[in-house]
Design a protein around this motif. Structure first.
Motif, PDB file in Angstrom:
ATOM      1  N   UNK A  77       0.807  -1.226   0.000  1.00 52.32           N
ATOM      2  CA  UNK A  77       0.000   0.000   0.000  1.00 52.32           C
ATOM      3  C   UNK A  77       0.840   1.276   0.000  1.00 52.32           C
ATOM      4  N   UNK A  78       2.173   1.148   0.124  1.00 52.45           N
ATOM      5  CA  UNK A  78       2.999   2.329   0.312  1.00 52.45           C
ATOM      6  C   UNK A  78       3.398   2.958  -1.017  1.00 52.45           C
ATOM      7  N   UNK A  79       3.462   4.296  -1.012  1.00 53.42           N
ATOM      8  CA  UNK A  79       3.896   5.058  -2.179  1.00 53.42           C
ATOM      9  C   UNK A  79       4.642   6.298  -1.702  1.00 53.42           C
ATOM     10  N   UNK A  80       5.270   6.993  -2.644  1.00 54.73           N
ATOM     11  CA  UNK A  80       6.060   8.173  -2.305  1.00 54.73           C
ATOM     12  C   UNK A  80       5.685   9.333  -3.213  1.00 54.73           C
ATOM     13  N   UNK A  81       6.011  10.545  -2.768  1.00 53.43           N
ATOM     14  CA  UNK A  81       5.692  11.756  -3.527  1.00 53.43           C
ATOM     15  C   UNK A  81       6.648  12.867  -3.102  1.00 53.43           C
ATOM     16  N   UNK A  82       6.697  13.962  -3.864  1.00 56.04           N
ATOM     17  CA  UNK A  82       7.548  15.088  -3.490  1.00 56.04           C
ATOM     18  C   UNK A  82       7.110  15.731  -2.172  1.00 56.04           C
ATOM     19  N   UNK A  83       8.014  16.479  -1.587  1.00 54.49           N
ATOM     20  CA  UNK A  83       7.683  17.307  -0.425  1.00 54.49           C
ATOM     21  C   UNK A  83       6.597  18.311  -0.833  1.00 54.49           C
ATOM     22  N   UNK A  84       5.568  18.509  -0.019  1.00 55.54           N
ATOM     23  CA  UNK A  84       4.519  19.483  -0.367  1.00 55.54           C
ATOM     24  C   UNK A  84       5.084  20.906  -0.466  1.00 55.54           C
ATOM     25  N   UNK A  85       4.388  21.721  -1.218  1.00 53.93           N
ATOM     26  CA  UNK A  85       4.762  23.125  -1.388  1.00 53.93           C
ATOM     27  C   UNK A  85       3.844  24.009  -0.555  1.00 53.93           C
ATOM     28  N   UNK A  86       4.353  25.180  -0.215  1.00 54.60           N
ATOM     29  CA  UNK A  86       3.546  26.207   0.433  1.00 54.60           C
ATOM     30  C   UNK A  86       3.370  27.380  -0.506  1.00 54.60           C
ATOM     31  N   UNK A  87       2.816  28.475  -0.013  1.00 58.74           N
ATOM     32  CA  UNK A  87       2.639  29.660  -0.863  1.00 58.74           C
ATOM     33  C   UNK A  87       3.941  30.178  -1.457  1.00 58.74           C
ATOM     34  N   UNK A  88       5.075  29.921  -0.764  1.00 57.79           N
ATOM     35  CA  UNK A  88       6.378  30.389  -1.268  1.00 57.79           C
ATOM     36  C   UNK A  88       7.132  29.303  -2.013  1.00 57.79           C
TER      37      UNK A  88
END
Length: 423
Positions: free
Chosen positions: A282-293
């Motif tokens: 069930x595990x997957x990976x993704x980029x670090x989330x972004x914020x407004x900046x």
């Protein structure tokens, strides 16, 4: 006003010097703190002797114990450590204090120097000299459960921190934490991960690093980031999550009790470990989330250096050369959850590629993407950083656990930064 970091150093100075006696007589005494690489290296002690004829005593301890030990060894000039674990965030402070000796000549004499990734190697170039060889270059990444994501009504992993919050709310249940992140205080603990949110919201440590080092952490941007961090962990995190560190996060993910977390690649790799994860499918990976900046993945580089008072620096460097060689790094990468190797040839090794592609075909490519997105001064490269990181980390944790309001925490953190920078 004496900072928490200063108090800890004072406590360390009272530790019995008998703890500095090595386990047995060896040609090279090596002090490291616990990571997949360092534990893997300790298992290869016999290889070093077989290759060089020298013996090594490789001691791997907890990070807090390590800090106490090196404080005693460096300040006491005991000469009991031949090779020391050298994080990049410490190196400027150690160089300024005279606690390391350069390894420039040894590096120049290496036939395979060009195989070392330039960024991690150059991170140890201070005042025209190299002060360590890198063995580890880690960046940020997100790990999540695909089945929980789908059940929560999401068709893609969260791309922003606000979307992470929405997912955490939807995923939280009696037996499932929606989100986790390091929370224990420390420059290598919560201050390894919190700046990913802080910088994503436009927060910063200084007014204009490195030209204007006026402390600037007490800002509306950092406050917004801190409030989100607190909500994620306190409202949707696991029980006791306000003091979780990387080991608890890895264990919760492997046991299937955690829907999502953001940490370094070495911890994400543990969530994908087929020997330990109970929910690997069930595990997957993704980029670090972004914020407004924007996006700001964490980055950390670790290496091996030679203390200034090491009695036989030639033997010390021989150990470092062996420990960071393609052959040794390849063995550790295959046997451990260690994707953070610093040699180009290891990244091209067929067995290494097969291992990490089998775990997740996107893992190594995503690691490169996050390293490219990271900024070198994610944590400021200053001699004062260890003390600043420890101090700010205490206040971030205090806000998380209700001991200070977020506003009080940032005000106090900035005041202590001003004090530290003035010393």
């Amino acid at each position: 006003m004496k900072t928490q970091y200063a108090r800890r150093l004072a406590t360390a100075a009272m530790v019995s010097v008998t703890t500095l006696v090595p386990a047995y007589a060896a040609d090279v005494d090596v002090l490291l703190f616990g990571m997949p690489y360092t534990k893997g290296l300790a298992a290869l002690e016999a290889d070093f002797e077989a290759e060089t004829g020298l013996t090594a005593n490789i001691e791997v301890v907890g990070q807090n114990v390590f800090e106490n030990r090196i404080t005693l060894s460096f300040t006491g000039k005991t000469g009991d450590i031949d090779v020391v674990h050298t994080p990049v965030i410490q190196v400027q402070r150690w160089v300024e204090a005279g606690w390391l000796q350069p390894v420039t000549d040894g590096v120049a004499g290496m036939n395979d120097k060009d195989d070392i990734l330039a960024g991690p190697l150059d991170a140890y170039l201070v005042n025209g000299d190299y002060w360590a060889l890198p063995f580890f270059a880690e960046t940020g990444m997100m790990s999540y459960r695909k089945d929980v994501l789908e059940a929560a009504g999401f068709d893609a992993p969260p791309a922003t921190w606000e979307e992470v919050l929405a997912f955490a709310k939807a995923a939280k249940s009696d037996d499932m934490a929606g989100f986790a992140m390091r929370a224990a205080p420390g420059q290598g603990f919560n201050m390894f991960v919190f700046p990913m949110i802080m910088r994503g919201y436009g927060g910063k440590f200084f007014a204009d690093y490195p030209t204007d080092l006026t402390p600037a952490i007490n800002s509306p941007e950092t406050l917004e980031a801190l409030n989100l961090y607190i909500e994620l962990i306190n409202e949707y995190g696991p029980a006791g999550g306000g003091n979780f560190n990387f080991s608890e996060i890895a264990a919760a993910s492997q046991a299937g009790h955690l829907a999502m977390f953001v940490d370094g690649t070495s911890i994400v790799a543990q969530s994908l470990d087929p020997a330990k994860s109970q929910v690997l499918e069930h595990m997957a990976i993704a980029p670090v989330p972004a914020g407004p900046a924007g996006r700001s993945p964490t980055i950390a580089v670790h290496g091996l250096g030679v203390p200034a008072d090491a009695p036989n620096p030639e033997a010390s460097f021989k150990f470092i050369e062996w420990a960071t060689s393609p052959e040794t790094l390849t063995k550790i990468a295959i046997a451990n959850a260690y994707p953070d190797f610093t040699r180009a040839s290891v990244a091209a090794d067929a067995e290494v590629l097969a291992k990490y592609e089998a775990i997740n075909p996107d893992f190594l490519d995503l690691r490169v993407q996050m390293l490219n997105d990271a900024i070198g001064h994610y944590r400021p490269l200053l001699p004062q950083w260890p003390e600043i990181g420890a101090s700010v980390g205490e206040h971030i944790n205090a806000a998380l656990n209700g001991l200070e309001t977020p506003e009080e925490a940032l005000e106090a953190a900035e005041a202590e930064m001003i004090e530290i920078m003035a010393e």
